[in-house]
Design a protein around this motif. Sequence first.
Motif, PDB file in Angstrom:
ATOM      1  N   LEU A 215       0.790  -1.285  -0.154  1.00 45.93           N
ATOM      2  CA  LEU A 215      -0.179  -0.022  -0.043  1.00 45.93           C
ATOM      3  C   LEU A 215       0.955   1.263   0.127  1.00 45.93           C
ATOM      4  N   LEU A 216       2.126   1.279   0.461  1.00 45.18           N
ATOM      5  CA  LEU A 216       3.050   2.369   0.648  1.00 45.18           C
ATOM      6  C   LEU A 216       3.551   2.699  -0.993  1.00 45.18           C
ATOM      7  N   PRO A 217       3.908   3.936  -1.054  1.00 43.77           N
ATOM      8  CA  PRO A 217       4.678   4.167  -2.338  1.00 43.77           C
ATOM      9  C   PRO A 217       5.907   3.379  -2.373  1.00 43.77           C
ATOM     10  N   GLY A 218       6.414   3.077  -3.644  1.00 44.57           N
ATOM     11  CA  GLY A 218       7.424   2.140  -4.020  1.00 44.57           C
ATOM     12  C   GLY A 218       7.299   0.858  -4.326  1.00 44.57           C
ATOM     13  N   TYR A 219       6.220   0.410  -4.270  1.00 38.34           N
ATOM     14  CA  TYR A 219       6.020  -1.080  -4.653  1.00 38.34           C
ATOM     15  C   TYR A 219       5.753  -1.313  -6.011  1.00 38.34           C
ATOM     16  N   HIS A 220       4.773  -0.652  -6.424  1.00 38.75           N
ATOM     17  CA  HIS A 220       4.662  -0.894  -8.200  1.00 38.75           C
ATOM     18  C   HIS A 220       5.518  -0.134  -9.053  1.00 38.75           C
TER      19      HIS A 220
ATOM     20  N   VAL B 249       1.531   7.036  -8.147  1.00 40.57           N
ATOM     21  CA  VAL B 249       1.416   5.761  -8.768  1.00 40.57           C
ATOM     22  C   VAL B 249       0.629   4.810  -7.761  1.00 40.57           C
ATOM     23  N   SER B 250       1.211   4.884  -6.358  1.00 43.80           N
ATOM     24  CA  SER B 250       0.602   4.243  -5.217  1.00 43.80           C
ATOM     25  C   SER B 250      -0.948   4.751  -5.027  1.00 43.80           C
ATOM     26  N   ALA B 251      -1.126   6.116  -5.222  1.00 46.90           N
ATOM     27  CA  ALA B 251      -2.665   6.400  -5.158  1.00 46.90           C
ATOM     28  C   ALA B 251      -3.610   5.863  -6.057  1.00 46.90           C
ATOM     29  N   LEU B 252      -3.031   6.054  -7.257  1.00 48.10           N
ATOM     30  CA  LEU B 252      -3.677   5.434  -8.278  1.00 48.10           C
ATOM     31  C   LEU B 252      -4.000   3.787  -8.304  1.00 48.10           C
ATOM     32  N   MET B 253      -3.149   3.327  -7.969  1.00 53.51           N
ATOM     33  CA  MET B 253      -3.217   1.678  -7.771  1.00 53.51           C
ATOM     34  C   MET B 253      -4.240   1.329  -6.759  1.00 53.51           C
ATOM     35  N   ASP B 254      -4.108   2.180  -5.658  1.00 51.39           N
ATOM     36  CA  ASP B 254      -5.050   2.206  -4.352  1.00 51.39           C
ATOM     37  C   ASP B 254      -6.452   2.226  -4.735  1.00 51.39           C
ATOM     38  N   MET B 255      -7.029   3.134  -5.807  1.00 51.67           N
ATOM     39  CA  MET B 255      -8.167   3.116  -6.368  1.00 51.67           C
ATOM     40  C   MET B 255      -8.298   2.489  -7.544  1.00 51.67           C
ATOM     41  N   GLU B 256      -7.804   1.463  -7.687  1.00 49.19           N
ATOM     42  CA  GLU B 256      -7.541   0.522  -9.344  1.00 49.19           C
ATOM     43  C   GLU B 256      -9.236   0.014  -9.311  1.00 49.19           C
TER      44      GLU B 256
END
Length: 1040
Positions: free
Chosen positions: A513-518, A567-574
């Motif tokens: 869930l944190l930035p830096g994963y995707h 990027v993390s925020a976008l993937m969180d609301m995928e």
Amino acid sequence: MAVSVSPSLGLNSAPEEIQHPYIKFSEWKFKLFRVRSFEKTSEEAQTEKKESSEGRPCLEQSPAVPDKAGGQKPAVTQPALKPHSKFLKLSCGNRKAREKTSHQANLRHLCRICGSSFKSDVHNRSYPVHGPVDGKTQGLLRKKEKRVTSWPDLIVKVFRIDVKADVDSIHPTEFCHKCWSIMYRKVGRAPCEVQFPRKVAMEWYPHSPSCDVCQAARRGLKRKRHQLNLQLSKKLKTVAERRKQACKFRRRARAKVSNKEVMKKIANCSKIHLSPKLLVVDYPVHFVKSISCRICEHILADPVETSCKHVFCRICILRCLKVMGSYCPSCQYPCFPTDLESPVKSFLSILNSLMVKCPASECKEEVSLEKYNHHVSSHKESKETFVHINKGGRPRQHLLSLTRRAQKHRLRELKMQVKAFADKEEGGDVKSVCLTLFLLALRARNEHRQADELEAIMQGRGSGLQPAVCLAIRVNTFLSCSQYHKMYRTVKAITGRQIFQPLHALRNAEKVLLPGYHPFEWQPPLKNVSSRTDVGIIDGLSGLTSSVDDYPVDTIAKRFRYDSALVSALMDMEEDILEGMKSQDLDDYLHGPFTVVVKESCDGMGDVSEKHGNGPVVPEKAVRFSFTIMNITIAHGSQNVKVFEEAKPNSELCCKPLCLMLADESDHETLTAILSPLIAEREAMKSSELMLEMGGVLRTFKFIFRGTGYDEKLVREVEGLEASGSVYICTLCDATRLEASQNLVLHSITRSHAENLERYEVWRSNPFHESVEELRDRVKGVSAKPFIETVPSIDALHCDIGNAAEFYKIFQLEIGEVYKNPNASKEERKRWQATLDKHLRKRMNLKPIMRMNGNFARKLMTKETVEAVCELIPSEERHEALRELMDLYLKMKPVWRSSCPAKECPDSLCQYSFNSQRFAELLSTKFKYRYEGKITNYFHKTLAHVPEIIERDGSIGAWASEGNESGNKLFRRFRKMNARQSKCYEMEDVLKHHWLYTSKYLQKFMNAHNALKNTISPQASLYDPVGPEDSMESQDSMEF
């Protein structure tokens, strides 16, 4: 004796002008140590020069070794150093000098680290102990962000051996390829196949009569031979070495071929897999290799990828792993069946789209590989087709893809056997036998996690909550690590079941869930921004380039990198984005980019220091920069289709923190130093497109940034304007306070970020040589360099607070009848305020405050408050004026407070111009004593600029900073939750948990929990005879 250097070092590959100093250093360091102790006279130097000119080998002339067999490049060699002529004369009668020279020659054949001989290596690879690392290792060090550039530093880190103080007469000057591979694996943190041969580092001693180095070199020699010609012996030795290496290469090639043949026999797939010769198009050799199996050399069928990124057919690799062991057939890297994964979808789509010829002789059709099985099923009698055919003539399907009836039919014999065993051994308990078989199968394949969950279910313990659910509970209930661990142990001890997951499982859930994963990519790449994607929390000053003369920044700041956070925020609301596309019938949308509109907010949080009572309070102020994704649209045809829109744009649940700093918002230098790298990242993202895989498809995103969540104080700070008490009253137009009071309504927005930058340059350079007052009038209040671009707008929350503070002042002046007596003393004004506070507390339950806030402003601005204040005013005429003023304000307020005024309050929006005109007329007539020649900043913005902003943006309330302001209390709660001795780590924890608190993925769990609690609590109130206090306790206990 020549010592070869690996070609990968690339010592002479670059031009001399651009070579690194270490490269030259590695070439002459050995010579320097050798020659440094020889003090030559001028005559001896001339003699040696003469000898070298006659063709004898010396330091400057290094003969190159001829090419080796196999077409390898010639290795750079370094000849044995010729001793000084003085020592040559002495050596004839001095045996010790000769032994010392031979000892040094023997040392050149040994590894400095492990002591092994270079002759054991087939390729005779060696590396200099002193000098720069080779290109391959340098690339790995840069990838791992290591700052080591020379071999001595790397040897100290890996082997704990200090080689900087080495002496050439005692220590070898090179090390072997095995030690190099150990260092490479250690740096890359990969499993090392080659183990370091010694537990203790090799010790080297000066030459002695019982020297191990010289005895090992003489061992096996029968008698001393006569000295041969130097050039002839070298030539003979080179020829012998070539022949020996050629024999070794042939042996290895034969072994490799035989190994391939063995693997092909193990796979035995020639009748079920297609040959590359059946391809319709004559593709290049490299492409055919990439789509072929490394074992059977057929076209990949059901391809799988190992952890070392080699691709095989599933059947082939499983059979080879079973027979030959758990190693990759290509590179011998450890590999297990559980490590096999499906390749990326783009590779599979290319593979399935390849056209092949039908192998049946009577058929000349060309079909894609994806439809090959379906096509081959029509050739029932052909023996040339490559596919499993059962008796029914159809391709044999996997067991799980069958219907329940077909599964029963296929497993009928096995079911009878299991039933017979259960009746005989387990008393007919077929379920336990099947579950145990499944458990053993999972354990055999090293899938212990699933096996543990299955075993827990078999024992009636259940698998417990998911780690994400436990993380949502911990973050939303503000539990520290120790509090959560105590709850975890208590529940486990009382119930005997592991309902909550341990802390290490929660930390693994945090990473996703944190930035830096995707992973992601920018096209074109961002300017001055690293291309790495695994970037988490970084120091707020990491991107700042400072010089000696710069302002010293002494603060603690932590932030995410802007692009990684987006990027993390976008993937969180995928899920929300894909659901929005589905609702708009755009499931298969693969064209133009998604346009993402981002609202930026920045505000100071005031004093956040811990108050413990004793001593003077030292204020510790903090600033937070955050962003909110407002909406996402797609250009479909000639219109923009909205696939996502934030329902609550002013909630703290959607305002994601980007940067936290312990600084004062009025400190211009510190604010500039910390936010400048962040603003540079934002500017780079404006001209680039994000490539991100969402829903299994690579999609493109463009970003539009709108800096609207700033109060007036911060807008003046970041746009370089004078403070709010300036003559230039407005941040949207150039009006002075006198002009705004004379013309309350008719103004338009004229300021912009670009114009403020131009005015700052005029202020700095003064090109027209004007006086201070003339220059100030020309630049309209710009006095510092603007460094953040903001959108000219009004912050709805602070507009309410500012207007409420002005009404509070009007109430006091009306109580004191200032319209009759304008020259009241300071003591009288304080008495009016005390009277008003006492009356409001009695009638409206409004407690006096030191500073106006949002809650007080909301309660103050009502008709009931005006009626209560009118009780203290004797004049009926003033009552009517106050009531009309409040009534007009309450009619205008919904226009700038609502998220969409055109839908929520269309009548108020239409009447806004009339109401604002009447409001301005009242201020200039009935309340002339207060507004003659002056007016407040927010009254001016409310009356003059609201309609223009609504027409431009469609809303003011949706772009307010209320979400950022609501996060102030969260900062204090998370700081208390993550209390540490070091403020640096404390800020990291606060930023991390604040980000997790805004995660939509975790919010879904909490929403489900709250919905369940709301459905249970009414039933409990009907049947359980408990009081209100008991019911509150029961609700609190339900949260755990």
